[in-house]
Design a protein around this motif. Structure first.
Motif, mmCIF file in Angstrom:
data_model
loop_
_atom_site.group_PDB
_atom_site.id
_atom_site.type_symbol
_atom_site.label_atom_id
_atom_site.label_comp_id
_atom_site.label_asym_id
_atom_site.label_seq_id
_atom_site.Cartn_x
_atom_site.Cartn_y
_atom_site.Cartn_z
ATOM 1 N N GLN A 146 0.978 -1.002 0.043
ATOM 2 C CA GLN A 146 -0.017 -0.083 0.016
ATOM 3 C C GLN A 146 0.914 1.261 0.034
ATOM 4 N N ILE A 147 0.175 2.378 -0.238
ATOM 5 C CA ILE A 147 0.927 3.667 -0.459
ATOM 6 C C ILE A 147 0.571 4.289 0.920
ATOM 7 N N VAL A 148 1.454 4.189 1.949
ATOM 8 C CA VAL A 148 1.101 4.538 3.050
ATOM 9 C C VAL A 148 1.550 6.119 3.315
ATOM 10 N N GLU A 149 2.211 6.772 2.637
ATOM 11 C CA GLU A 149 2.316 8.047 2.577
ATOM 12 C C GLU A 149 2.612 8.783 1.187
ATOM 13 N N ASP A 150 2.134 9.867 0.976
ATOM 14 C CA ASP A 150 2.174 10.366 -0.258
ATOM 15 C C ASP A 150 2.392 11.870 0.011
ATOM 16 N N ALA A 151 3.630 12.615 0.141
ATOM 17 C CA ALA A 151 3.969 13.792 0.511
ATOM 18 C C ALA A 151 5.122 14.471 -0.312
ATOM 19 N N GLU A 152 5.518 15.839 -0.040
ATOM 20 C CA GLU A 152 6.336 16.392 -0.601
ATOM 21 C C GLU A 152 7.556 15.987 0.018
ATOM 22 N N PRO A 153 8.854 15.851 -0.777
ATOM 23 C CA PRO A 153 10.269 15.341 0.142
ATOM 24 C C PRO A 153 10.273 16.105 1.212
ATOM 25 N N LYS A 154 10.270 17.383 1.344
ATOM 26 C CA LYS A 154 10.585 18.207 2.442
ATOM 27 C C LYS A 154 9.781 17.607 3.633
ATOM 28 N N VAL A 155 8.427 17.466 3.512
ATOM 29 C CA VAL A 155 7.675 17.253 4.500
ATOM 30 C C VAL A 155 7.867 15.563 4.689
ATOM 31 N N PHE A 156 8.118 15.018 3.839
ATOM 32 C CA PHE A 156 8.387 13.403 4.010
ATOM 33 C C PHE A 156 9.353 13.160 4.964
ATOM 34 N N PHE A 157 10.506 13.714 4.437
ATOM 35 C CA PHE A 157 12.099 13.563 5.002
ATOM 36 C C PHE A 157 12.117 14.156 6.345
ATOM 37 N N THR A 158 11.443 15.329 6.723
ATOM 38 C CA THR A 158 11.424 15.937 7.854
ATOM 39 C C THR A 158 10.394 15.563 9.261
ATOM 40 N N HIS A 159 9.023 15.407 8.525
ATOM 41 C CA HIS A 159 7.889 15.051 9.410
ATOM 42 C C HIS A 159 7.378 14.025 8.794
ATOM 43 N N PRO A 160 7.568 12.723 8.730
ATOM 44 C CA PRO A 160 7.038 11.706 8.272
ATOM 45 C C PRO A 160 5.887 11.411 9.184
ATOM 46 N N SER A 161 4.294 11.551 8.667
ATOM 47 C CA SER A 161 3.311 11.193 9.519
ATOM 48 C C SER A 161 2.953 9.695 10.107
ATOM 49 N N THR A 162 3.554 8.641 9.409
ATOM 50 C CA THR A 162 3.185 7.345 9.953
ATOM 51 C C THR A 162 4.329 6.967 10.767
ATOM 52 N N GLU A 163 4.056 5.782 11.564
ATOM 53 C CA GLU A 163 5.201 5.147 12.312
ATOM 54 C C GLU A 163 6.001 4.481 11.376
ATOM 55 N N ARG A 164 5.562 3.748 10.682
ATOM 56 C CA ARG A 164 6.053 2.973 9.447
ATOM 57 C C ARG A 164 7.236 3.880 8.865
ATOM 58 N N ALA A 165 6.855 4.886 8.440
ATOM 59 C CA ALA A 165 7.728 5.916 7.794
ATOM 60 C C ALA A 165 8.837 6.373 8.536
ATOM 61 N N GLN A 166 8.427 6.643 9.594
ATOM 62 C CA GLN A 166 9.367 7.262 10.879
ATOM 63 C C GLN A 166 10.505 5.979 10.894
ATOM 64 N N LYS A 167 9.885 4.622 11.223
ATOM 65 C CA LYS A 167 10.962 3.657 11.526
ATOM 66 C C LYS A 167 11.904 3.317 10.465
ATOM 67 N N PHE A 168 11.349 3.476 9.163
ATOM 68 C CA PHE A 168 12.245 3.216 7.878
ATOM 69 C C PHE A 168 13.107 4.313 7.872
ATOM 70 N N LEU A 169 12.753 5.585 7.956
ATOM 71 C CA LEU A 169 13.828 6.547 8.031
ATOM 72 C C LEU A 169 15.086 6.606 9.051
ATOM 73 N N GLU A 170 14.541 6.198 10.189
ATOM 74 C CA GLU A 170 15.417 6.067 11.295
ATOM 75 C C GLU A 170 16.524 4.845 10.637
ATOM 76 N N LYS A 171 16.005 3.727 10.256
ATOM 77 C CA LYS A 171 16.974 2.847 9.828
ATOM 78 C C LYS A 171 17.852 3.218 8.599
ATOM 79 N N VAL A 172 17.171 3.916 7.768
ATOM 80 C CA VAL A 172 18.028 4.353 6.632
ATOM 81 C C VAL A 172 18.990 5.370 7.250
ATOM 82 N N ASN A 173 18.675 6.160 8.057
ATOM 83 C CA ASN A 173 19.603 7.220 8.471
ATOM 84 C C ASN A 173 20.674 6.749 9.684
ATOM 85 N N GLU A 174 20.594 5.631 10.130
ATOM 86 C CA GLU A 174 21.624 5.226 11.008
ATOM 87 C C GLU A 174 22.978 5.172 10.696
ATOM 88 N N PHE A 175 23.313 5.021 9.321
ATOM 89 C CA PHE A 175 24.605 4.955 8.858
ATOM 90 C C PHE A 175 25.100 6.322 8.411
#
Lengths: 213, 248
Positions: free
Chosen positions: B219-248
């Motif tokens: 499913q498309i969980v989030e549909d947003a402008e990059p600025k919004v998505f990368f700074t304020h992801p609205s869902t927990e799934r996206a937040q977790k995903f970005l945390e993982k990606v940014n770990e390194f």
């Protein structure tokens, strides 16, 4: 030894027929084999079934039986072929089944990404097959086709039973005339071996030529 | 330009895409991101008929493809859609038995029925555009991954598509070769091409895309402008995903 040299022209004529039968049968066998391979991979259930049964029957019966069915068997149904034509037909049908297996393996070893890339640029399935998949498959098919080809060369000796005077029968006729066996059979053995080796050499050359990329 | 309604896709019992609906206007650059197995690639492949859709519809440049259409109608629509879309694959999929320029010319000659000279001229110009004119007569195996992928982009552009689809175009590349491919894609975006890009390159998605689609579980969980998505992801799934990606 002298006896062989004296009769060399006769044996060479036999070798000529052996080569002729091999090349003609292989030519039609390649066409039959390619069509059969495509039918088995891309065909609907009907064509797939027919192709499968054809390959199964040919591979599951002795070539000698196939040859006598075409030459002697068909006479019962009013089809009287001359021996050479019967040899062409029987061996083409025979080799087609083996060629189809070689092609089938080769077509399946072309990565599916190749077809997808071709389709994505707007080609039809048939265009992708013809322009992209088959040219690559031919290269994969050359080694197994080479084996089939050399096998065919040797298998032509079977048509001596329907009185086609190819190499094998040439020797038999000479044996009947002179009552000596070994010199003639050794001589044709040598001639088969030379022809096989030359074929293998040419096929290796072709394979090298095709692997420019 | 691109309209997707209630799109579903199942492999046997396994539902890979679940009722996706969205519209992509012309000239928009959309980056599709998300964890592996979320259906991103399948989604992209449904857009040009490389996967058969199980439900809903896809409209590309006024060609309506419906799951309920007969096979014949679907084939015809898919063929029309493919004329208007270009696709770039993760594994490049260049034709190994053809030279670089022949790769680009192939569809022009076979599909568009152009003469060889015409096709050659166009292919040459496209190769120049991706910076590979000196490689015209080389076989793909002689090229680096980055060069191969640039040829693949030129090959897709040759059909003058209205939309370009990119399926993880840099995932199979050595890190030092990623930049040259992204540069070509960036230029394409700046020229106004409509693009849908499945990617793991977060920086590229942030800098170049106009819109981020975050997919998870088909499913498309989030549909947003990059600025919004990368700074304020609205869902927990996206937040977790970005945390993982940014770990390194």
């Amino acid at each position: 030894m002298d006896i062989v040299i004296d009769n060399l022209p006769f044996l060479l004529k036999g070798a000529y027929y052996t080569l002729l039968i091999t090349v003609v049968s292989m030519f039609f066998g390649l066409i039959i084999g390619l069509i059969t391979a495509i039918a088995r991979i891309k065909g609907n259930r009907f064509f797939r079934g027919i192709a499968k049964i054809y390959v199964s029957i040919i591979r599951g019966t002795p070539p000698l039986v196939q040859i006598v069915i075409v030459y002697y068997g068909l006479v019962d149904y009013g089809v009287e072929l001359d021996a050479l034509t019967a040899a062409y037909i029987a061996l083409s049908i025979n080799i087609g089944a083996y060629v189809s297996e070689a092609f089938r393996g080769a077509i399946q070893s072309v990565p599916s990404g190749q077809t997808e890339a071709a389709l994505a640029t707007g080609m039809t399935e048939a265009q992708a097959m013809r322009r992209i998949v088959i040219p690559q498959a031919i290269r994969y098919a050359i080694p197994p086709l080479g084996n089939t080809f050399v096998g065919m060369l040797k298998e032509t000796s079977l048509v001596s039973v329907i009185a086609v005077t190819e190499l094998m029968r040439s020797a038999q006729l000479l044996v009947a005339q002179y009552y000596v066996y070994m010199p003639f059979y050794l001589a044709i053995g040598l001639m088969y071996w030379i022809m096989s080796t030359v074929f293998t050499f040419i096929l290796n050359k072709i394979e090298k030529r095709l692997s420019v990329y | 330009m691109l309209q997707i309604k209630d799109l579903s896709k199942s492999f046997d019992q396994n539902e890979v895409l679940k009722h996706i609906s969205l519209t992509i206007p012309a000239h928009q650059v959309v980056a599709v991101i998300g964890p592996s197995g979320s259906g991103k690639s399948t989604f992209l492949r449904c857009l040009n008929g490389l996967e058969t859709i199980s439900g809903g519809s896809v409209t590309v440049n006024n060609h309506l493809l419906q799951a309920t259409d007969s096979k014949k109608v679907r084939q015809k629509t898919i063929h029309a859609i493919r004329q208007d879309t270009g696709m770039v694959f993760q594994q490049f999929n260049l034709y190994p038995h053809k030279t670089v320029i022949e790769n680009v010319m192939e569809a022009l000659v076979v599909v568009k029925k152009q003469s060889k000279e015409q096709a050659k001229k166009m292919a040459s110009a496209l190769l120049k555009r991706v910076g590979l004119q000196e490689k015209e007569d080389a076989y793909p195996s002689r090229l680096s991954g980055g060069q191969q992928q640039r040829v693949a982009i030129a090959r897709a552009l040759a059909m003058e598509p209205k939309i370009m689809l990119f399926d993880e175009p840099t995932s199979a590349l050595d890190p030092e070769l990623v930049g040259e491919v992204l540069q070509v894609m960036k230029e394409l975006a700046e020229e106004g091409m409509t693009m849908v890009i499945v990617t793991h390159e977060m920086k590229f998605a942030r800098d170049v895309a106009d819109r981020i689609l975050f997919m998870a579980d088909g499913q498309i969980v989030e549909d947003a402008e990059p600025k919004v998505f990368f700074t304020h992801p609205s869902t927990e799934r996206a937040q977790k995903f970005l945390e993982k990606v940014n770990e390194f």
